[in-house]
Scaffold this motif. Structure first.
Motif, mmCIF file in Angstrom:
data_model
loop_
_atom_site.group_PDB
_atom_site.id
_atom_site.type_symbol
_atom_site.label_atom_id
_atom_site.label_comp_id
_atom_site.label_asym_id
_atom_site.label_seq_id
_atom_site.Cartn_x
_atom_site.Cartn_y
_atom_site.Cartn_z
ATOM 1 N N TYR A 1 -19.330 10.508 -4.856
ATOM 2 C CA TYR A 1 -17.796 10.908 -4.953
ATOM 3 C C TYR A 1 -17.497 12.420 -4.677
ATOM 4 O O TYR A 1 -16.892 12.835 -3.815
ATOM 5 C CB TYR A 1 -16.848 10.461 -6.329
ATOM 6 C CG TYR A 1 -16.644 9.123 -6.172
ATOM 7 C CD1 TYR A 1 -15.899 8.517 -5.422
ATOM 8 C CD2 TYR A 1 -17.516 8.304 -7.334
ATOM 9 C CE1 TYR A 1 -15.711 7.042 -5.493
ATOM 10 C CE2 TYR A 1 -17.251 6.871 -7.140
ATOM 11 C CZ TYR A 1 -16.156 6.163 -6.331
ATOM 12 O OH TYR A 1 -16.149 4.927 -6.541
ATOM 13 N N ASP B 1 -12.458 4.842 5.356
ATOM 14 C CA ASP B 1 -11.942 3.935 4.498
ATOM 15 C C ASP B 1 -12.453 2.492 4.623
ATOM 16 O O ASP B 1 -12.652 1.774 3.533
ATOM 17 C CB ASP B 1 -10.242 3.855 4.551
ATOM 18 C CG ASP B 1 -9.666 3.308 3.151
ATOM 19 O OD1 ASP B 1 -9.968 3.494 2.070
ATOM 20 O OD2 ASP B 1 -8.562 2.742 3.331
ATOM 21 N N LEU C 1 -15.879 2.318 3.617
ATOM 22 C CA LEU C 1 -16.101 2.386 1.863
ATOM 23 C C LEU C 1 -15.857 1.014 1.521
ATOM 24 O O LEU C 1 -16.342 0.526 0.891
ATOM 25 C CB LEU C 1 -15.219 3.095 1.691
ATOM 26 C CG LEU C 1 -15.707 4.802 1.456
ATOM 27 C CD1 LEU C 1 -14.836 5.661 1.262
ATOM 28 C CD2 LEU C 1 -16.873 4.976 0.826
ATOM 29 N N HIS D 1 -16.158 -0.450 -2.032
ATOM 30 C CA HIS D 1 -15.720 0.627 -2.662
ATOM 31 C C HIS D 1 -14.363 0.945 -2.208
ATOM 32 O O HIS D 1 -14.148 1.132 -0.887
ATOM 33 C CB HIS D 1 -16.665 1.928 -2.489
ATOM 34 C CG HIS D 1 -17.682 2.035 -2.947
ATOM 35 N ND1 HIS D 1 -18.185 1.875 -4.484
ATOM 36 C CD2 HIS D 1 -19.031 1.857 -2.295
ATOM 37 C CE1 HIS D 1 -19.279 1.907 -4.369
ATOM 38 N NE2 HIS D 1 -19.904 1.757 -3.361
ATOM 39 N N GLU D 2 -13.189 0.637 -2.864
ATOM 40 C CA GLU D 2 -12.121 0.884 -2.296
ATOM 41 C C GLU D 2 -11.370 2.101 -2.713
ATOM 42 O O GLU D 2 -11.171 2.475 -4.364
ATOM 43 C CB GLU D 2 -10.963 -0.368 -2.718
ATOM 44 C CG GLU D 2 -9.412 -0.196 -2.172
ATOM 45 C CD GLU D 2 -8.607 -1.583 -2.537
ATOM 46 O OE1 GLU D 2 -7.680 -1.580 -2.036
ATOM 47 O OE2 GLU D 2 -9.509 -2.622 -3.062
ATOM 48 N N LEU D 3 -10.766 3.060 -2.071
ATOM 49 C CA LEU D 3 -10.071 4.202 -2.476
ATOM 50 C C LEU D 3 -8.750 4.041 -2.879
ATOM 51 O O LEU D 3 -7.980 3.204 -2.159
ATOM 52 C CB LEU D 3 -10.132 5.443 -1.458
ATOM 53 C CG LEU D 3 -11.432 5.894 -1.251
ATOM 54 C CD1 LEU D 3 -11.400 6.815 0.118
ATOM 55 C CD2 LEU D 3 -12.092 6.780 -2.432
ATOM 56 N N ILE E 1 -5.778 5.052 -1.947
ATOM 57 C CA ILE E 1 -5.012 6.043 -1.147
ATOM 58 C C ILE E 1 -3.632 5.867 -1.886
ATOM 59 O O ILE E 1 -2.795 6.837 -1.670
ATOM 60 C CB ILE E 1 -5.384 5.529 0.407
ATOM 61 C CG1 ILE E 1 -6.695 5.508 0.745
ATOM 62 C CG2 ILE E 1 -4.450 6.377 1.097
ATOM 63 C CD1 ILE E 1 -7.437 7.019 0.512
ATOM 64 N N TYR F 1 -7.010 12.056 0.542
ATOM 65 C CA TYR F 1 -8.283 11.539 0.612
ATOM 66 C C TYR F 1 -9.250 12.199 -0.415
ATOM 67 O O TYR F 1 -9.702 11.454 -1.088
ATOM 68 C CB TYR F 1 -8.985 11.265 2.191
ATOM 69 C CG TYR F 1 -8.579 10.003 2.666
ATOM 70 C CD1 TYR F 1 -9.429 9.050 2.633
ATOM 71 C CD2 TYR F 1 -7.360 9.839 3.357
ATOM 72 C CE1 TYR F 1 -8.879 7.905 3.320
ATOM 73 C CE2 TYR F 1 -6.846 8.737 3.931
ATOM 74 C CZ TYR F 1 -7.853 7.673 4.051
ATOM 75 O OH TYR F 1 -7.561 6.671 4.577
ATOM 76 N N ALA G 1 -8.075 11.017 -3.786
ATOM 77 C CA ALA G 1 -8.343 9.730 -3.928
ATOM 78 C C ALA G 1 -9.840 9.453 -4.366
ATOM 79 O O ALA G 1 -10.098 8.815 -5.317
ATOM 80 C CB ALA G 1 -7.997 8.695 -2.763
ATOM 81 N N PHE G 2 -10.791 10.247 -3.646
ATOM 82 C CA PHE G 2 -11.793 10.508 -4.010
ATOM 83 C C PHE G 2 -12.171 10.831 -5.732
ATOM 84 O O PHE G 2 -12.860 10.494 -6.402
ATOM 85 C CB PHE G 2 -13.147 11.235 -3.298
ATOM 86 C CG PHE G 2 -13.305 10.369 -2.090
ATOM 87 C CD1 PHE G 2 -14.471 9.464 -2.214
ATOM 88 C CD2 PHE G 2 -12.925 10.595 -0.707
ATOM 89 C CE1 PHE G 2 -14.809 8.809 -1.143
ATOM 90 C CE2 PHE G 2 -13.492 9.976 0.294
ATOM 91 C CZ PHE G 2 -14.526 9.060 0.135
ATOM 92 N N SER H 1 -11.059 8.211 -7.898
ATOM 93 C CA SER H 1 -12.091 7.361 -8.080
ATOM 94 C C SER H 1 -13.184 7.786 -9.300
ATOM 95 O O SER H 1 -13.670 6.896 -9.901
ATOM 96 C CB SER H 1 -12.646 7.002 -6.807
ATOM 97 O OG SER H 1 -11.642 6.127 -6.019
#
Length: 110
Positions: free
Chosen positions: A6, A40, A43, A48-50, A52, A90, A93-94, A97
């Motif tokens: 991440y 996206d 991922l 792996h879902e961000l 967003i 983004y 978002a990372f 996560s």
């Protein structure tokens, strides 16, 4: 995805922010949106879902079918500013996560 990945992803996006033409090619919003959408999708395919949508809302934008870009334009942001905002969403978002993983919960939970 572990915390180190991440962090690396957020670091990469920060570099991308300053050198979009090198990574994306055309230095415009549409090309960047395709690039980020591909990231996206990759991922998501790997499980792996961000978050967003959450990152967009946390930055003060309404979530729409255009991901907040219509509101950014209505607020007078230039294409350059919208590109930078998209990358920052983004990165956030990372970071969301990563923080959620460290806390042992989903970034989509309240």
């Amino acid at each position: 995805m572990d915390s180190t990945n991440y962090d690396k992803a957020a670091e990469f996006l920060t570099r991308l922010r300053g050198r979009r033409a090198l990574f994306v090619g055309n230095n415009n919003l549409l090309s960047l949106q395709y690039y980020l959408s591909g990231l996206d999708s990759g991922l998501w395919i790997s499980g792996h879902e961000l978050p967003i949508r959450l990152a967009t809302i946390n930055r003060g934008w309404e979530w729409t079918s255009k991901g907040g870009f219509d509101q950014m334009e209505e607020c007078g942001l230039t294409e350059e500013q919208r590109c930078l905002e998209a990358i920052d969403i983004y990165v956030d978002a990372f970071n969301l996560s990563r923080a959620s993983q460290d806390a042992g919960k989903s970034p989509f939970s309240n």
